[in-house]
Write an enzyme that holds these catalytic residues in place. Structure first.
Site, PDB file in Angstrom:
ATOM      1  N   GLU A 122       1.678   4.021   3.034  1.00 25.43           N
ATOM      2  CA  GLU A 122       2.135   3.534   4.340  1.00 25.43           C
ATOM      3  C   GLU A 122       3.657   3.649   4.416  1.00 25.43           C
ATOM      4  O   GLU A 122       4.383   2.658   4.410  1.00 25.43           O
ATOM      5  CB  GLU A 122       1.608   2.108   4.545  1.00 25.43           C
ATOM      6  CG  GLU A 122       0.076   2.105   4.559  1.00 25.43           C
ATOM      7  CD  GLU A 122      -0.575   0.737   4.376  1.00 25.43           C
ATOM      8  OE1 GLU A 122       0.147  -0.274   4.382  1.00 25.43           O
ATOM      9  OE2 GLU A 122      -1.806   0.695   4.221  1.00 25.43           O
ATOM     10  N   HIS A 126       0.852  -1.196   0.000  1.00 27.32           N
ATOM     11  CA  HIS A 126       0.000   0.000   0.000  1.00 27.32           C
ATOM     12  C   HIS A 126       0.885   1.244   0.000  1.00 27.32           C
ATOM     13  O   HIS A 126       1.729   1.419   0.883  1.00 27.32           O
ATOM     14  CB  HIS A 126      -0.909   0.010   1.238  1.00 27.32           C
ATOM     15  CG  HIS A 126      -2.013  -0.999   1.138  1.00 27.32           C
ATOM     16  ND1 HIS A 126      -2.534  -1.639   2.235  1.00 27.32           N
ATOM     17  CD2 HIS A 126      -2.703  -1.451   0.056  1.00 27.32           C
ATOM     18  CE1 HIS A 126      -3.506  -2.456   1.826  1.00 27.32           C
ATOM     19  NE2 HIS A 126      -3.618  -2.356   0.510  1.00 27.32           N
ATOM     20  N   HIS A 134       2.747  -3.258   6.825  1.00 23.26           N
ATOM     21  CA  HIS A 134       1.740  -2.227   6.533  1.00 23.26           C
ATOM     22  C   HIS A 134       1.672  -1.255   7.702  1.00 23.26           C
ATOM     23  O   HIS A 134       2.319  -1.440   8.724  1.00 23.26           O
ATOM     24  CB  HIS A 134       0.367  -2.885   6.366  1.00 23.26           C
ATOM     25  CG  HIS A 134       0.222  -3.681   5.106  1.00 23.26           C
ATOM     26  ND1 HIS A 134      -0.561  -3.277   4.065  1.00 23.26           N
ATOM     27  CD2 HIS A 134       0.775  -4.863   4.721  1.00 23.26           C
ATOM     28  CE1 HIS A 134      -0.498  -4.177   3.093  1.00 23.26           C
ATOM     29  NE2 HIS A 134       0.309  -5.151   3.461  1.00 23.26           N
ATOM     30  N   GLU A 139       0.821  -4.532  11.061  1.00 23.18           N
ATOM     31  CA  GLU A 139       0.411  -3.129  10.973  1.00 23.18           C
ATOM     32  C   GLU A 139       1.307  -2.369  11.939  1.00 23.18           C
ATOM     33  O   GLU A 139       1.245  -2.578  13.147  1.00 23.18           O
ATOM     34  CB  GLU A 139      -1.061  -2.950  11.372  1.00 23.18           C
ATOM     35  CG  GLU A 139      -2.070  -3.653  10.469  1.00 23.18           C
ATOM     36  CD  GLU A 139      -2.391  -2.896   9.185  1.00 23.18           C
ATOM     37  OE1 GLU A 139      -1.724  -1.874   8.884  1.00 23.18           O
ATOM     38  OE2 GLU A 139      -3.325  -3.322   8.489  1.00 23.18           O
TER      39      GLU A 139
HETATM   40 ZN   LIG Z   1      -1.777  -1.559   4.166  1.00 25.76          ZN
END
Ligand SMILES: [Zn+2]
Length: 458
Positions: free
Chosen positions: A182, A179, A316, A395
């Protein structure tokens, strides 16, 4: 300067600066839908072009962050009030926070630099790729350039292989920046590369040396570049094939991309993904429609034919989670990976270790328990297709105070605690006998030979 030249200069200034999206006046709100109906009202906010989610509204009583443009704020607030959803403003002016995140680094460069890379500011794609080239040049016996192929805009999806021992059969793979926005993802991944090449800590050395590491700081190069040049909040790839008119907005650019972490061919488009190109979780017209996800999958399959992949970690941000496969849920309930219990134990213990350094808490569990159900993700596909023993999606920081706009000062602390996480992950994985530690075997052989030698002397 004559009038003609002045116009020319003005024209250049306008064309150079005009294409970068301004987030002036944008606000980010925290909302908590406490009924299923309210969840559904929230879902329409993005598809109607009123706001964009920083995390998806799915579960009742789960906080959701929504980014809303200045001109849409009154209609958004009105809708929320009508539905009885409480809103709390968490970011007052998004452009301010964006500017702060990119201010030139204030701390001295020297103590954090390794060749041209630093961890007191964020680096763009060219800088990261140039650094990878330097490593290949400076560590010719250990570092090799590797590539997954190209992106939809023909950029190289570039990585490096770190291998201290040509006899290594075990493989670890790190996937950064699926992504685009990020930015902490490539920052932490490049820090891990630096540690693997320079650390004197015996545990980091063992982790670096016991595996053949395949590390890709940026697997979505077009999106990442776009998040620097055009739109700081860009998430998806840059495939313009599905361009369409997005309702309620003049910004059709939103439809120029696919969410790569919804495009993989495991349980594709079953839950937590969208078939609407105007959303951030658009899964593409079919599984593996995107060249980036195909290239990642192909690379993993090739790797598995060359050795045994023990770790696959996707980096992420944000919300501080260790997400363990699988992320899908249907009427039959949560689909559990066959060694979910072991992965959970590895995750929990590693997260506890990570917390010891700065107190940062990472929650551990399947996506449906800690985030929301989703499908078509890379790490689920890797787990299911290749059976990698420990696969997770991390994350990174924070919990939403800055979200994707994590201040530069947090890059190193975040990296340090993640390195702690990886060391404990490896200790537990090794104890659970997912691989044989070559250095342990060598050590045992030495001890036995020495005992035999002493016995003979006696
Ligand atoms: Zn992500």
């Amino acid at each position: 300067m004559d009038l003609k030249s002045l116009f020319f200069v003005l024209f250049i200034i306008v064309t150079v600066t005009a294409h970068k999206k301004s987030y002036k006046g944008y606000k980010v709100y925290n909302v908590i839908p406490n009924t299923k109906d309210k969840v559904n009202v929230l879902k329409d906010v993005e598809s109607n072009g009123i706001g964009e989610f920083w995390m998806e509204p799915y579960n009742v009583n789960h906080a959701v962050k929504v980014m809303v443009a200045k001109e849409k704020q009154s209609i958004f607030l009105e809708q929320m009030e009508k539905t009885g959803i409480e809103t709390v403003e968490v970011i007052k002016d998004l452009q301010n926070v964006i500017d702060n995140q990119q201010k030139p680094a204030t701390t001295s460069r020297s103590n954090e630099a390794f060749h041209s890379m630093t961890w007191n500011e964020y680096h763009n794609l060219d800088e990261i790729n140039a650094w990878l080239d330097e490593l290949v040049e400076n560590y010719p016996d250990i570092v090799t350039e590797v590539s997954m192929g190209v992106s939809v805009e023909n950029r190289d999806i570039k990585g490096i292989k770190i291998n201290y021992n040509p006899n290594n059969n075990y493989i670890g793979m790190l996937e950064g920046t699926l992504h685009a926005r990020e930015w902490i993802s490539p920052a932490v991944v490049t820090w891990i590369i630096k540690e693997f090449l320079t650390s004197n800590d015996p545990e980091i050395r063992a982790l670096a040396e016991n595996f053949e590491w395949h590390i890709f700081p940026v697997v979505n190069p077009d999106g990442y570049e776009y998040s620097f040049t055009d739109d700081r909040m860009w998430r998806k790839n840059r495939n313009t094939m599905y361009n369409t008119t997005c309702p309620g907005t003049t910004n059709d650019d939103m439809s120029n991309g696919v969410d790569l972490n919804r495009n993989f061919g495991f349980k594709w488009m079953t839950v937590g993904a969208s078939d609407n190109p105007c959303t951030n979780t658009f899964a593409g017209p079919q599984a593996f429609s995107e060249i980036e996800s195909r290239n990642i999958a192909q690379y993993v399959l090739n790797l598995q034919s060359q050795g045994e992949i023990i770790y696959y970690i996707a980096f992420h941000s944000f919300t501080q989670l260790i997400v363990i496969p699988y992320s899908h849920v249907d009427s039959a309930g949560l689909l559990e990976a066959e060694n979910y219990g072991d992965m959970f134990e590895i995750g929990i213990r590693a997260a506890e270790k990570a917390k010891e350094r700065f107190g940062t808490e990472y929650r551990v569990g399947a996506s449906v328990d800690v985030l929301y159900p989703m499908s078509g993700t890379s790490f689920d596909w890797v787990k299911h297709e290749v059976g990698v023993p420990f696969t997770c999606l991390i994350e990174l920081r924070d919990l939403g105070q800055y979200g994707f706009l994590l201040p530069q000062e947090q890059i190193i602390p975040n990296s340090l605690e993640i390195m702690d996480f990886m060391l404990e992950m490896d200790r537990v994985t090794k104890n659970l006998k997912y691989y044989n530690d070559a250095s342990f075997i060598n050590h045992s052989i030495f001890v036995i030979s020495f005992a035999v030698y002493i016995a003979r002397l006696l």
